[in-house]
Design a protein around this motif. Structure first.
Motif, PDB file in Angstrom:
ATOM      1  N   THR A  64      -7.239  -2.570 -36.736  1.00 15.64           N
ATOM      2  CA  THR A  64      -8.528  -1.888 -36.890  1.00 15.64           C
ATOM      3  C   THR A  64      -8.502  -0.483 -36.308  1.00 15.64           C
ATOM      4  OG1 THR A  64      -9.293  -2.851 -34.791  1.00 15.64           O
ATOM      5  CG2 THR A  64      -9.806  -4.055 -36.824  1.00 15.64           C
ATOM      6  N   GLU A  65      -7.326   0.095 -36.186  1.00 18.59           N
ATOM      7  CA  GLU A  65      -7.216   1.427 -35.616  1.00 18.59           C
ATOM      8  C   GLU A  65      -7.804   2.471 -36.559  1.00 18.59           C
ATOM      9  OE1 GLU A  65      -3.304   2.355 -34.409  1.00 18.59           O
ATOM     10  OE2 GLU A  65      -3.294   0.965 -32.732  1.00 18.59           O
ATOM     11  N   ARG A  66      -8.390   3.501 -35.968  1.00 17.41           N
ATOM     12  CA  ARG A  66      -8.977   4.594 -36.716  1.00 17.41           C
ATOM     13  C   ARG A  66      -8.485   5.913 -36.136  1.00 17.41           C
ATOM     14  NH1 ARG A  66      -9.884   0.764 -39.189  1.00 17.41           N
ATOM     15  NH2 ARG A  66     -11.813  -0.019 -40.111  1.00 17.41           N
ATOM     16  N   ASP A  67      -8.554   6.951 -36.943  1.00 22.80           N
ATOM     17  CA  ASP A  67      -8.182   8.267 -36.459  1.00 22.80           C
ATOM     18  C   ASP A  67      -9.162   8.714 -35.379  1.00 22.80           C
ATOM     19  OD1 ASP A  67      -6.109   8.353 -38.234  1.00 22.80           O
ATOM     20  OD2 ASP A  67      -7.259   9.397 -39.806  1.00 22.80           O
ATOM     21  N   GLY A  68      -8.653   9.470 -34.411  1.00 26.79           N
ATOM     22  CA  GLY A  68      -9.518  10.031 -33.382  1.00 26.79           C
ATOM     23  C   GLY A  68      -9.922   9.038 -32.309  1.00 26.79           C
ATOM     24  N   GLN A  69      -9.208   7.887 -32.198  1.00 31.43           N
ATOM     25  CA  GLN A  69      -9.553   6.912 -31.184  1.00 31.43           C
ATOM     26  C   GLN A  69      -9.209   7.440 -29.791  1.00 31.43           C
ATOM     27  OE1 GLN A  69      -7.594   3.238 -32.225  1.00 31.43           O
ATOM     28  NE2 GLN A  69      -9.535   2.325 -32.796  1.00 31.43           N
ATOM     29  N   LEU A  70      -9.969   6.989 -28.806  1.00 32.87           N
ATOM     30  CA  LEU A  70      -9.689   7.288 -27.408  1.00 32.87           C
ATOM     31  C   LEU A  70      -8.953   6.105 -26.808  1.00 32.87           C
ATOM     32  CD1 LEU A  70     -13.165   8.756 -26.397  1.00 32.87           C
ATOM     33  CD2 LEU A  70     -11.093  10.030 -26.918  1.00 32.87           C
ATOM     34  N   ARG A  71      -7.945   6.399 -25.981  1.00 26.60           N
ATOM     35  CA  ARG A  71      -7.125   5.328 -25.415  1.00 26.60           C
ATOM     36  C   ARG A  71      -7.077   5.407 -23.895  1.00 26.60           C
ATOM     37  NH1 ARG A  71      -4.480   2.375 -28.946  1.00 26.60           N
ATOM     38  NH2 ARG A  71      -4.242   3.106 -31.090  1.00 26.60           N
ATOM     39  N   GLN A 121     -17.739  -1.015 -35.822  1.00 30.48           N
ATOM     40  CA  GLN A 121     -16.547  -1.810 -36.123  1.00 30.48           C
ATOM     41  C   GLN A 121     -16.679  -3.231 -35.596  1.00 30.48           C
ATOM     42  OE1 GLN A 121     -14.017  -0.881 -38.056  1.00 30.48           O
ATOM     43  NE2 GLN A 121     -13.111  -2.913 -37.840  1.00 30.48           N
ATOM     44  N   GLY A 122     -17.288  -3.387 -34.430  1.00 28.05           N
ATOM     45  CA  GLY A 122     -17.476  -4.725 -33.866  1.00 28.05           C
ATOM     46  C   GLY A 122     -18.340  -5.604 -34.749  1.00 28.05           C
ATOM     47  N   SER A 152      -7.317   0.850 -26.870  1.00 24.93           N
ATOM     48  CA  SER A 152      -8.285   1.818 -27.401  1.00 24.93           C
ATOM     49  C   SER A 152      -9.685   1.425 -26.949  1.00 24.93           C
ATOM     50  CB  SER A 152      -8.230   1.847 -28.930  1.00 24.93           C
ATOM     51  OG  SER A 152      -8.544   0.583 -29.470  1.00 24.93           O
ATOM     52  N   VAL A 153     -10.475   2.430 -26.549  1.00 24.64           N
ATOM     53  CA  VAL A 153     -11.861   2.175 -26.160  1.00 24.64           C
ATOM     54  C   VAL A 153     -12.760   2.483 -27.355  1.00 24.64           C
ATOM     55  CG1 VAL A 153     -11.470   2.625 -23.725  1.00 24.64           C
ATOM     56  CG2 VAL A 153     -12.106   4.507 -25.214  1.00 24.64           C
ATOM     57  N   ARG A 154     -13.833   1.764 -27.472  1.00 27.78           N
ATOM     58  CA  ARG A 154     -14.680   1.908 -28.651  1.00 27.78           C
ATOM     59  C   ARG A 154     -15.462   3.216 -28.608  1.00 27.78           C
ATOM     60  NH1 ARG A 154     -18.953  -2.971 -27.243  1.00 27.78           N
ATOM     61  NH2 ARG A 154     -20.060  -1.908 -25.563  1.00 27.78           N
ATOM     62  N   HIS A 208     -15.282  -3.788 -25.063  1.00 25.36           N
ATOM     63  CA  HIS A 208     -15.221  -2.332 -24.915  1.00 25.36           C
ATOM     64  C   HIS A 208     -13.865  -1.776 -25.336  1.00 25.36           C
ATOM     65  CE1 HIS A 208     -18.640  -3.340 -22.384  1.00 25.36           C
ATOM     66  NE2 HIS A 208     -18.974  -2.072 -22.343  1.00 25.36           N
ATOM     67  N   THR A 209     -12.817  -2.591 -25.156  1.00 27.84           N
ATOM     68  CA  THR A 209     -11.459  -2.134 -25.459  1.00 27.84           C
ATOM     69  C   THR A 209     -10.794  -3.096 -26.431  1.00 27.84           C
ATOM     70  OG1 THR A 209     -10.508  -3.343 -23.582  1.00 27.84           O
ATOM     71  CG2 THR A 209     -11.206  -1.071 -23.179  1.00 27.84           C
ATOM     72  N   SER A 210      -9.750  -2.613 -27.087  1.00 24.77           N
ATOM     73  CA  SER A 210      -9.036  -3.449 -28.054  1.00 24.77           C
ATOM     74  C   SER A 210      -7.590  -2.987 -28.161  1.00 24.77           C
ATOM     75  CB  SER A 210      -9.705  -3.356 -29.430  1.00 24.77           C
ATOM     76  OG  SER A 210      -8.933  -4.030 -30.401  1.00 24.77           O
ATOM     77  N   LYS A 211      -6.695  -3.949 -28.359  1.00 22.70           N
ATOM     78  CA  LYS A 211      -5.282  -3.643 -28.630  1.00 22.70           C
ATOM     79  C   LYS A 211      -4.898  -4.063 -30.039  1.00 22.70           C
ATOM     80  CE  LYS A 211      -3.180  -3.384 -24.064  1.00 22.70           C
ATOM     81  NZ  LYS A 211      -2.017  -3.756 -23.261  1.00 22.70           N
ATOM     82  N   ASP A 212      -5.925  -4.378 -30.832  1.00 22.78           N
ATOM     83  CA  ASP A 212      -5.686  -4.812 -32.214  1.00 22.78           C
ATOM     84  C   ASP A 212      -5.303  -3.611 -33.066  1.00 22.78           C
ATOM     85  OD1 ASP A 212      -5.564  -5.964 -34.640  1.00 22.78           O
ATOM     86  OD2 ASP A 212      -7.657  -6.614 -34.739  1.00 22.78           O
ATOM     87  N   ARG A 213      -4.079  -3.592 -33.589  1.00 20.20           N
ATOM     88  CA  ARG A 213      -3.594  -2.465 -34.385  1.00 20.20           C
ATOM     89  C   ARG A 213      -4.164  -2.457 -35.806  1.00 20.20           C
ATOM     90  NH1 ARG A 213      -2.787  -1.320 -30.075  1.00 20.20           N
ATOM     91  NH2 ARG A 213      -0.872  -0.842 -28.959  1.00 20.20           N
TER      92      ARG A 213
END
Length: 408
Positions: free
Chosen positions: A119-126, A167-168, A160-162, A112-117
């Motif tokens: 695969t970051e995308r604009d508009g992500q929720l954290r 992406q997964g 970041s939460v998906r 559900h969450t990731s700290k991998d930089r």
């Protein structure tokens, strides 16, 4: 004898003739929609109000957790016992229709969450620690620029939460290649909770998404998009009381906004207008290459004798909105003459037997014997062990007629 009668009743319920699905579905690239009946605002409001009240009274929606805008969006909805069972049935049928439909589709589960930089995308929720935020804001010695810099760093360090499951599937692509001997096509399916921006200062919307990502040859991607669109529309109509309320429409270039070369939506005609239940996009190979840092050699698969980087077709559904569509589609007003020859009218949900939260009710009339209660208890145990959801009406303690029990 009693067991035989109940089993015959179940067989008859499961074999009720349904509305015929023998209709040709033509998928043209420019036209793929049906006309929308015109309703007045008052009719829309009454229809929605009736369904909301019915869902609350009959344990589909948790009392006190229902707001009209969330109900219409199909988000942030707390389910009651029957609503949870209905959602579980829809989810199970979706899974069977995708995983069990083709041998080349495999199930996955991602975080559900990731700290991998990477695969970051604009508009992500954290997710951020509010206590740390308070501590930063309480540091009065910081200048405005320093405060902004600290806040930005703190937010960026949060997990970041998906917001989608797509992406997964891209990340699981390479580990899955050995399952298919690097041959196309194949797909990865998943269902799970996602968070989406609500468009305001409130909390993000919680949505249970269904996702199928189909990897195929670039030369056949257009045909596969049409194939899955036909399959998905037929599936939604399969369980509908009024199949014509489910249709498909082509996504315009403005709506695509560069995300894909082509797109199709499976929509339901709600009282307030059409809403997408599933969105199918032909997304090309750009996002797959970006996820794996343009490593073409390890991404290539066999298309016949030729090695290619596959195109990805995403099929993304909103299961909450799908449940809502089936609830609207099943709402009926039934007229019945009671034992005193009085005309009774009541609102009912004529759900498909496969989706119905309760398959069998075990009721007893007044003056029931201890032996008959024991028979009901034995039947209930047998049903539950067989995975058949049963309603223990025989446990009713209030003086109630058999007709009232059956109505409940």
């Amino acid at each position: 004898m009693l067991t035989y009668c109940v089993r015959r009743l179940i067989w008859r319920c499961e074999n009720i003739p349904r509305t015929s699905l023998c209709c040709r579905i033509a998928f043209a690239r420019q036209r793929c929609s049906t006309a929308t009946p015109v309703r007045s605002v008052a009719e829309d409001s009454d229809h929605t109000k009736t369904l909301m009240q019915l869902c609350t009274d009959r344990y589909y929606i948790a009392s006190g957790q229902l707001h009209r805008d969330s109900f219409q969006r199909g988000t942030n909805c707390g389910y009651g016992p029957l609503g949870m069972e209905l959602k579980k049935n829809v989810l199970e049928q979706w899974w069977n229709s995708v995983i069990g439909f083709r041998a080349e589709v495999f199930g996955i589960s991602t975080l559900h969450t990731s700290k991998d930089r990477t695969t970051e995308r604009d508009g992500q929720l954290r997710v951020v620690d509010t206590e740390n935020l308070r501590q930063i804001l309480s540091q009065r010695e910081l200048s405005k620029d320093q405060l902004i810099q600290k806040l930005q760093t703190h937010i960026q360090n949060g997990a970041s939460v998906r917001t989608s499951l797509f992406q997964g599937a891209l990340e699981q692509y390479v580990p899955s290649l050995e399952l298919v001997n690097r041959k196309l096509p194949f797909g990865l399916a998943e269902t799970g909770l996602c968070f989406q921006p609500s468009g305001g200062p409130s909390c993000p919307d919680e949505v249970t998404q269904s996702s199928l990502v189909w990897f195929c040859s670039p030369r056949t991607s257009s045909q596969w998009l049409d194939y899955w669109a036909r399959h998905r529309l037929q599936w939604w109509r399969k369980f509908a009381l009024g199949p014509s309320d489910f249709s498909c429409s082509v996504i315009t270039e403005e709506e695509l906004a560069g995300r894909a070369s082509r797109g199709v939506k499976i929509v339901y005609n709600f009282p307030w207008g059409q809403e997408a239940l599933e969105t199918l996009l032909s997304r090309g190979d750009a996002e797959l290459l970006q996820t794996h840092k343009s490593a073409r050699n390890k991404l290539q698969c066999l298309d016949g004798r030729k090695s290619v980087v596959p195109y990805a077709i995403s099929v993304t559904g909103n299961l909450e909105r799908g449940v809502l569509a089936y609830l609207y589609n099943s709402l009926q007003q039934v007229k019945k003459v009671d034992s005193k020859q009085r005309l009774q009218q009541r609102k009912v949900l004529k759900l498909h037997p496969i989706l119905s939260p309760v398959k069998v009710a075990l009721d007893m009339g007044r003056g029931a014997t201890v032996e008959l209660r024991q028979v009901c208890e034995g039947l209930l145990k047998e049903f539950l062990e067989g995975g058949v959801s049963a309603w223990p009406g025989y446990l009713e303690t209030m003086p109630t007629s058999m007709e009232q029990l059956n109505t409940k």
